[in-house]
Design a protein around this motif. Structure first.
Motif, PDB file in Angstrom:
ATOM      1  N   GLY A 171     104.520 -10.805  17.755  1.00 50.24           N
ATOM      2  CA  GLY A 171     104.016 -10.788  16.391  1.00 50.24           C
ATOM      3  C   GLY A 171     105.071 -10.610  15.319  1.00 50.24           C
ATOM      4  O   GLY A 171     104.751 -10.614  14.123  1.00 50.24           O
ATOM      5  N   GLY A 172     106.313 -10.435  15.719  1.00 50.46           N
ATOM      6  CA  GLY A 172     107.368 -10.274  14.734  1.00 50.46           C
ATOM      7  C   GLY A 172     107.708 -11.584  14.043  1.00 50.46           C
ATOM      8  O   GLY A 172     107.151 -12.637  14.353  1.00 50.46           O
ATOM      9  N   GLY A 173     108.636 -11.507  13.098  1.00 47.63           N
ATOM     10  CA  GLY A 173     109.048 -12.702  12.383  1.00 47.63           C
ATOM     11  C   GLY A 173     109.787 -12.343  11.121  1.00 47.63           C
ATOM     12  O   GLY A 173     110.157 -11.189  10.899  1.00 47.63           O
ATOM     13  N   LEU A 174     109.990 -13.369  10.309  1.00 45.60           N
ATOM     14  CA  LEU A 174     110.654 -13.202   9.021  1.00 45.60           C
ATOM     15  C   LEU A 174     109.586 -13.107   7.934  1.00 45.60           C
ATOM     16  O   LEU A 174     108.694 -13.969   7.858  1.00 45.60           O
ATOM     17  CB  LEU A 174     111.570 -14.396   8.755  1.00 45.60           C
ATOM     18  CG  LEU A 174     112.231 -14.474   7.380  1.00 45.60           C
ATOM     19  CD1 LEU A 174     113.163 -13.288   7.158  1.00 45.60           C
ATOM     20  CD2 LEU A 174     112.980 -15.802   7.236  1.00 45.60           C
ATOM     21  N   ARG A 203     101.406  -8.121  11.778  1.00 45.46           N
ATOM     22  CA  ARG A 203     100.666  -7.349  12.762  1.00 45.46           C
ATOM     23  C   ARG A 203     101.319  -7.556  14.120  1.00 45.46           C
ATOM     24  O   ARG A 203     101.353  -8.682  14.632  1.00 45.46           O
ATOM     25  CB  ARG A 203      99.209  -7.774  12.836  1.00 45.46           C
ATOM     26  CG  ARG A 203      98.356  -6.860  13.708  1.00 45.46           C
ATOM     27  CD  ARG A 203      97.017  -7.464  13.980  1.00 45.46           C
ATOM     28  NE  ARG A 203      96.078  -6.503  14.567  1.00 45.46           N
ATOM     29  CZ  ARG A 203      95.080  -6.851  15.373  1.00 45.46           C
ATOM     30  NH1 ARG A 203      94.884  -8.115  15.693  1.00 45.46           N
ATOM     31  NH2 ARG A 203      94.262  -5.925  15.851  1.00 45.46           N
ATOM     32  N   LEU A 204     101.830  -6.502  14.671  1.00 46.11           N
ATOM     33  CA  LEU A 204     102.459  -6.555  15.986  1.00 46.11           C
ATOM     34  C   LEU A 204     101.439  -6.200  17.064  1.00 46.11           C
ATOM     35  O   LEU A 204     100.555  -5.373  16.850  1.00 46.11           O
ATOM     36  CB  LEU A 204     103.631  -5.585  16.063  1.00 46.11           C
ATOM     37  CG  LEU A 204     104.706  -5.714  14.986  1.00 46.11           C
ATOM     38  CD1 LEU A 204     105.851  -4.739  15.278  1.00 46.11           C
ATOM     39  CD2 LEU A 204     105.218  -7.131  14.866  1.00 46.11           C
ATOM     40  N   GLN A 237     111.374  -8.993  17.106  1.00 52.01           N
ATOM     41  CA  GLN A 237     112.226  -8.838  15.935  1.00 52.01           C
ATOM     42  C   GLN A 237     111.411  -8.965  14.660  1.00 52.01           C
ATOM     43  O   GLN A 237     110.640  -9.926  14.496  1.00 52.01           O
ATOM     44  CB  GLN A 237     113.331  -9.904  15.941  1.00 52.01           C
ATOM     45  CG  GLN A 237     114.198  -9.920  14.699  1.00 52.01           C
ATOM     46  CD  GLN A 237     115.129  -8.739  14.611  1.00 52.01           C
ATOM     47  OE1 GLN A 237     115.795  -8.378  15.582  1.00 52.01           O
ATOM     48  NE2 GLN A 237     115.197  -8.111  13.435  1.00 52.01           N
ATOM     49  N   VAL A 238     111.601  -8.012  13.764  1.00 51.13           N
ATOM     50  CA  VAL A 238     111.008  -8.071  12.428  1.00 51.13           C
ATOM     51  C   VAL A 238     112.160  -8.091  11.428  1.00 51.13           C
ATOM     52  O   VAL A 238     113.020  -7.209  11.444  1.00 51.13           O
ATOM     53  CB  VAL A 238     110.099  -6.865  12.168  1.00 51.13           C
ATOM     54  CG1 VAL A 238     109.647  -6.838  10.706  1.00 51.13           C
ATOM     55  CG2 VAL A 238     108.892  -6.910  13.091  1.00 51.13           C
TER      56      VAL A 238
END
Length: 114
Positions: free
Chosen positions: A7-10, A18-19, A109-110
């Motif tokens: 659920g991570g991202g840029l 929301r993870l 990764q967030v």
């Protein structure tokens, strides 16, 4: 036991993510669970945890912005992150607490950046 965070991202500052973390191979409902994060050059830190009964606790830096929850029927723990800040940039992991830690997964990764 395997821990699969996703659920991570840029995301831009002020945004939301929301993870999710699927826990397989354990009796999930019997585990207190936490979300951890590790920023570049820093130690991993516990930022939120939820008890088997659903009680929650948060690190001051995320209190009021992040919400941890769990679905025992899906063996999954969630982290709703709102009002994200650049300093929230990190790799996020879920795991048990204290002496009940499982092998760490890869995390998700967030990155919070404009």
């Amino acid at each position: 036991v395997q821990l699969q965070a996703s659920g991570g991202g840029l995301v831009q500052p002020g945004g939301s993510l929301r993870l999710s973390c699927l826990v397989s191979g354990s009796i999930f409902s019997g585990d207190h669970m936490g979300w951890y994060r590790q920023a570049p050059g820093k130690q991993r830190e516990l930022i939120a945890f939820i008890s088997t009964g659903g009680s929650t606790n948060y690190k001051d830096s995320v209190k009021g912005r992040f919400t941890i929850s769990r679905d025992n029927t899906k063996s999954t723990v969630y982290l709703q992150m709102n009002s994200l800040k650049p300093e929230d940039t990190a790799v996020y992991h879920c795991n048990g607490l204290g002496s009940n830690l499982y092998p760490w997964g890869q995390g998700t990764q967030v990155t919070v950046s404009s």
